[in-house]
Design a protein around this motif. Structure first.
Motif, PDB file in Angstrom:
ATOM      1  N   TRP A  81      -0.691   1.402 -12.316  1.00  0.00           N
ATOM      2  CA  TRP A  81       0.255   1.947 -13.300  1.00  0.00           C
ATOM      3  C   TRP A  81       1.457   1.043 -13.533  1.00  0.00           C
ATOM      4  O   TRP A  81       2.370   1.411 -14.271  1.00  0.00           O
ATOM      5  N   SER A  82       1.457  -0.118 -12.934  1.00  0.00           N
ATOM      6  CA  SER A  82       2.541  -1.104 -13.106  1.00  0.00           C
ATOM      7  C   SER A  82       3.911  -0.526 -12.751  1.00  0.00           C
ATOM      8  O   SER A  82       4.927  -0.880 -13.357  1.00  0.00           O
ATOM      9  N   ILE A  83       3.928   0.368 -11.787  1.00  0.00           N
ATOM     10  CA  ILE A  83       5.194   0.945 -11.338  1.00  0.00           C
ATOM     11  C   ILE A  83       5.852  -0.016 -10.349  1.00  0.00           C
ATOM     12  O   ILE A  83       5.233  -0.473  -9.388  1.00  0.00           O
ATOM     13  N   THR A  84       7.087  -0.322 -10.570  1.00  0.00           N
ATOM     14  CA  THR A  84       7.785  -1.294  -9.742  1.00  0.00           C
ATOM     15  C   THR A  84       8.006  -0.772  -8.318  1.00  0.00           C
ATOM     16  O   THR A  84       8.260   0.429  -8.112  1.00  0.00           O
ATOM     17  N   PRO A  85       7.936  -1.642  -7.314  1.00  0.00           N
ATOM     18  CA  PRO A  85       8.238  -1.230  -5.934  1.00  0.00           C
ATOM     19  C   PRO A  85       9.651  -0.686  -5.768  1.00  0.00           C
ATOM     20  O   PRO A  85       9.907   0.067  -4.807  1.00  0.00           O
ATOM     21  N   TRP A  86      10.577  -1.061  -6.653  1.00  0.00           N
ATOM     22  CA  TRP A  86      11.917  -0.493  -6.570  1.00  0.00           C
ATOM     23  C   TRP A  86      11.868   1.027  -6.729  1.00  0.00           C
ATOM     24  O   TRP A  86      12.637   1.758  -6.075  1.00  0.00           O
ATOM     25  N   PHE A 135     -11.132   0.324  -0.569  1.00  0.00           N
ATOM     26  CA  PHE A 135      -9.925  -0.496  -0.468  1.00  0.00           C
ATOM     27  C   PHE A 135      -9.870  -1.221   0.883  1.00  0.00           C
ATOM     28  O   PHE A 135      -8.964  -0.993   1.675  1.00  0.00           O
ATOM     29  N   PRO A 136     -10.837  -2.086   1.153  1.00  0.00           N
ATOM     30  CA  PRO A 136     -10.798  -2.813   2.428  1.00  0.00           C
ATOM     31  C   PRO A 136      -9.629  -3.798   2.496  1.00  0.00           C
ATOM     32  O   PRO A 136      -9.156  -4.142   3.583  1.00  0.00           O
ATOM     33  N   GLU A 137      -9.164  -4.221   1.308  1.00  0.00           N
ATOM     34  CA  GLU A 137      -8.009  -5.121   1.251  1.00  0.00           C
ATOM     35  C   GLU A 137      -7.422  -5.049  -0.151  1.00  0.00           C
ATOM     36  O   GLU A 137      -8.142  -5.098  -1.150  1.00  0.00           O
ATOM     37  N   VAL A 138      -6.118  -4.886  -0.240  1.00  0.00           N
ATOM     38  CA  VAL A 138      -5.460  -4.861  -1.544  1.00  0.00           C
ATOM     39  C   VAL A 138      -4.265  -5.805  -1.509  1.00  0.00           C
ATOM     40  O   VAL A 138      -3.608  -5.957  -0.475  1.00  0.00           O
ATOM     41  N   SER A 139      -4.003  -6.425  -2.645  1.00  0.00           N
ATOM     42  CA  SER A 139      -2.913  -7.392  -2.745  1.00  0.00           C
ATOM     43  C   SER A 139      -1.902  -6.932  -3.776  1.00  0.00           C
ATOM     44  O   SER A 139      -2.256  -6.308  -4.785  1.00  0.00           O
ATOM     45  N   VAL A 140      -0.658  -7.244  -3.517  1.00  0.00           N
ATOM     46  CA  VAL A 140       0.397  -6.952  -4.479  1.00  0.00           C
ATOM     47  C   VAL A 140       0.238  -7.899  -5.671  1.00  0.00           C
ATOM     48  O   VAL A 140       0.216  -9.125  -5.487  1.00  0.00           O
ATOM     49  N   PRO A 141       0.096  -7.390  -6.897  1.00  0.00           N
ATOM     50  CA  PRO A 141      -0.054  -8.266  -8.066  1.00  0.00           C
ATOM     51  C   PRO A 141       1.181  -9.144  -8.251  1.00  0.00           C
ATOM     52  O   PRO A 141       2.315  -8.663  -8.186  1.00  0.00           O
ATOM     53  N   ARG A 142       0.949 -10.408  -8.485  1.00  0.00           N
ATOM     54  CA  ARG A 142       2.061 -11.327  -8.725  1.00  0.00           C
ATOM     55  C   ARG A 142       2.552 -11.172 -10.163  1.00  0.00           C
ATOM     56  O   ARG A 142       1.770 -11.074 -11.105  1.00  0.00           O
ATOM     57  N   VAL A 143       3.854 -11.143 -10.326  1.00  0.00           N
ATOM     58  CA  VAL A 143       4.476 -10.990 -11.639  1.00  0.00           C
ATOM     59  C   VAL A 143       5.264 -12.264 -11.935  1.00  0.00           C
ATOM     60  O   VAL A 143       6.085 -12.699 -11.129  1.00  0.00           O
ATOM     61  N   HIS A 144       4.996 -12.868 -13.097  1.00  0.00           N
ATOM     62  CA  HIS A 144       5.653 -14.130 -13.440  1.00  0.00           C
ATOM     63  C   HIS A 144       6.851 -13.948 -14.366  1.00  0.00           C
ATOM     64  O   HIS A 144       7.779 -14.754 -14.357  1.00  0.00           O
ATOM     65  N   ASN A 146      10.077 -12.037 -15.097  1.00  0.00           N
ATOM     66  CA  ASN A 146      11.078 -11.193 -14.427  1.00  0.00           C
ATOM     67  C   ASN A 146      10.548 -10.611 -13.106  1.00  0.00           C
ATOM     68  O   ASN A 146      10.480  -9.388 -12.936  1.00  0.00           O
ATOM     69  N   PRO A 147      10.159 -11.463 -12.168  1.00  0.00           N
ATOM     70  CA  PRO A 147       9.588 -10.976 -10.897  1.00  0.00           C
ATOM     71  C   PRO A 147      10.564 -10.131 -10.081  1.00  0.00           C
ATOM     72  O   PRO A 147      10.133  -9.267  -9.321  1.00  0.00           O
ATOM     73  N   ALA A 148      11.863 -10.347 -10.220  1.00  0.00           N
ATOM     74  CA  ALA A 148      12.837  -9.557  -9.445  1.00  0.00           C
ATOM     75  C   ALA A 148      12.727  -8.070  -9.760  1.00  0.00           C
ATOM     76  O   ALA A 148      13.028  -7.227  -8.909  1.00  0.00           O
ATOM     77  N   ALA A 149      12.284  -7.764 -11.015  1.00  0.00           N
ATOM     78  CA  ALA A 149      12.126  -6.358 -11.381  1.00  0.00           C
ATOM     79  C   ALA A 149      11.027  -5.691 -10.564  1.00  0.00           C
ATOM     80  O   ALA A 149      10.950  -4.459 -10.485  1.00  0.00           O
ATOM     81  N   TYR A 150      10.147  -6.509  -9.965  1.00  0.00           N
ATOM     82  CA  TYR A 150       9.064  -5.989  -9.125  1.00  0.00           C
ATOM     83  C   TYR A 150       9.257  -6.383  -7.658  1.00  0.00           C
ATOM     84  O   TYR A 150       8.319  -6.478  -6.890  1.00  0.00           O
ATOM     85  N   MET A 151      10.506  -6.616  -7.283  1.00  0.00           N
ATOM     86  CA  MET A 151      10.879  -6.922  -5.901  1.00  0.00           C
ATOM     87  C   MET A 151      10.123  -8.159  -5.392  1.00  0.00           C
ATOM     88  O   MET A 151       9.668  -8.201  -4.241  1.00  0.00           O
TER      89      MET A 151
END
Length: 593
Positions: A81-86, A135-144, A146-151
């Protein structure tokens, strides 16, 4: 005094915290910067465990359930859902709190190792559920963009700063809990749950609050961990080692204080991480070995943790000096010792406790059989009988610690036979115990203040009520001493003060004179007479007949769970059945002399 001590302890934390941030500012190596952040995260996780297990004494082997829920919620919310970690950082806290209540409500019915083992089942269940869901392994999607908005930050020092800010908030919260009604209730439950219930503390409600707060912090720690690590697996956030880390850092440093997890994390996490980096390929699971060794060392050298070991060692000299010069209990005001002249109301309007047909069976054993009696306002009722007569069982029925097989207990006209102890305390029935149940790690004043919370609306009112109760029993001079340092007489008086702090109309005193010398017993008797003169109704179980015949207005005599006589002292002590069942021929001969 408490506020000044609390401010000093926070100052001791803030200074090292600032030094820690200053150190991290000069660390450029990404691995060591990550370690500095992980130390803070595991300290936070340990503090979350401490809020539940450290303060209540209910050891949790399952805190990874909250940690992992926060981690997976944060990562999956961004993926789908592209919800930010903040946002998810705080949402994870809400998830952890709800999960805590959902887990705690059924699990708090268990005690001791049963509770600990049942908690272990929850993270294991979550781990297999997430594996089954694919879900044996999940990765945090990288954001290019405004990455600060996604911590997401290229400089690891930012994560250390965020973790430190989070730690400071949790430390402030922990310190607030320690010094408030919340913490007092939890510590009382830990040290003696029965005494806490008798003092008016609803243990289930406070434990549910504790696990909700604990679960929220643990889930938020898991959320931050996922963002920092970037890749998570069910084993890495729900595994047994995760719960073990929370438990170990808290227990190693010292449970029941916010310092414990901080000390434990600062000492153990660097060792475990460095050994894992250097020897992990040769000795898989080296981190678990570190925690295992830490527990063995802890059990051997400092069972309560390093903080308490050092504190006790530093305070041993002060304790020795205090034992040599500590003030005696204050003398009571003069209390008349003439025979009591109790006059009940003719219409029975002064009946505060009315017991009808009370029975309690344990299988085929009839511990209490069809017991009925009344206690009038201002009366002192003595309950006597041989060992095993059912006296304490009767008190437990009156006080809600046991449920009667049949019968009724009317308190001021309301049947409360199956009410919980804290409900009866609120109704005005106070209780002391045959085996003393002090909260040994608390001061005398805090022990009594715990009893005041049942009616006090604020901390200031609770403190005022506690000080008044201490004055009534003559313990004002030693109010700041730890309960674990008191003599038997002082402990008896302190428990009496704790019961008084709840402002009861009726006191149930179970062998209050047990273990006291002749002069000490006389002092306690004087206190009881003084309380009765002020309008408090008393029912007392006691074997010291010489004191009882001077103290009580009426006797209730039990034998094999049945009432064999009720009457005035002079009638009861001359009754042949009472002499045969309880007093014995020596008493009869002594009375004739």
């Amino acid at each position: 005094m408490m506020m000044k001590t609390g401010s000093k302890s926070l100052l001791y934390f803030i200074v090292p915290a600032l030094a820690y941030l200053a150190l991290s500012a000069f660390v450029t190596n990404s691995y060591y910067q990550l370690m500095l952040t992980l130390i803070l995260i595991w300290a936070i996780f340990g503090l979350s465990w401490n809020i539940l297990s450290g303060y209540t004494g209910l050891i949790s082997f399952g805190h990874a359930a909250f940690f992992g829920a926060g981690a997976f919620a944060t990562v999956l919310a961004q993926i789908y859902w592209s919800i930010t970690p903040w946002v998810m950082f705080f949402a994870s806290g809400a998830i952890g709190a709800v999960l805590g209540v959902a887990i705690g409500f059924p699990t708090f019915r268990l005690r001791g190792h049963y509770f600990a083992l049942s908690m272990l089942a929850y993270p294991l269940a979550f781990m297999y559920v997430f594996l089954w869901l694919g879900f044996p392994e999940v990765s945090v999607p990288r954001v290019h963009d405004n990455p600060a908005a996604y911590m997401q930050f290229s400089d690891g020092r930012v994560y250390t700063l965020i973790a430190m800010a989070f730690l400071i908030v949790v430390v402030l919260l922990s310190r607030k809990i320690e010094s408030s009604r919340f913490g007092m209730a939890l510590i009382a439950i830990k040290q003696n749950e029965a005494a806490a219930e008798a003092a008016g503390i609803d243990s289930l409600r406070w434990k549910l609050r504790a696990i909700a707060v604990s679960g929220a912090i643990a889930a938020m720690a898991g959320s931050l961990y996922a963002v920092v690590i970037l890749v998570i697996t069910p084993q890495s956030v729900f595994g047994m080692l995760v719960s073990a880390q929370a438990l170990t850092v808290a227990m190693f440093g010292g449970i029941g204080t916010f310092w414990g997890p901080i000390i434990g994390a600062g000492f153990l996490i660097p060792i475990a991480e460095i050994l894992h980096a250097e020897l992990g390929s040769i000795l898989p699971g080296i981190q678990g070995v570190v925690y295992g060794v830490a527990i063995v060392v802890l059990i051997t050298l400092a069972p309560e943790g390093m903080f308490w070991k050092v504190r006790d060692w530093m305070g041993s000299a002060r304790k020795k000096a205090a034992s040599e010069t500590h003030p005696e209990t204050q003398p009571m005001d003069e209390v008349a010792v003439e025979p009591r002249k109790f006059t009940p109301a003719a219409d029975g309007a002064d009946i505060v406790l009315d017991v009808r047909g009370m029975s309690k069976n344990f299988g085929g054993l009839k511990a209490v059989q069809d017991v009925s009696f009344q206690v009038r306002r201002g009366m002192i009722l003595g309950i006597i009988g041989p060992n095993g007569a059912g006296k304490t069982t009767l008190f437990n029925l009156l006080n809600g610690f046991q449920t009667p097989t049949s019968g009724q207990v009317f308190v001021n006209g309301k049947d409360m036979a199956r009410s919980k102890p804290h409900v009866l305390c609120r109704a005005g029935v106070g209780r002391t115990f045959q085996i003393m149940r002090p909260f040994t790690r608390m001061s005398v004043r805090d022990n009594v203040r715990t009893g005041a919370y049942v009616r006090a609306g604020s901390e200031a009112e609770a403190a005022e009520v506690a000080d008044d109760a201490l004055r009534q029993v003559g313990l004002s001079a030693i109010a700041d001493r730890l309960a674990g340092e008191l003599t038997t007489k002082e402990l008896r008086l302190m428990e009496l003060a704790r019961a008084l702090a709840g402002k009861p109309h009726t006191l149930l005193l179970d062998e209050t004179l047990a273990g006291l010398g002749r002069d000490e017993a006389a002092e306690v008797v004087a206190v009881i007479r003084r309380l009765s003169a002020s309008g408090v109704t008393v029912a007392i179980i006691e074997h010291t007949m010489q004191a009882m015949v001077q103290l009580v207005d009426r006797f209730l005599v039990l034998d094999h769970g049945q009432v064999i006589m009720e009457g005035a002292p002079e009638e009861v002590t001359k009754n042949p059945h009472v002499i045969e069942a309880y007093l014995g021929k020596k008493w009869s001969a002594h009375a004739e002399d």
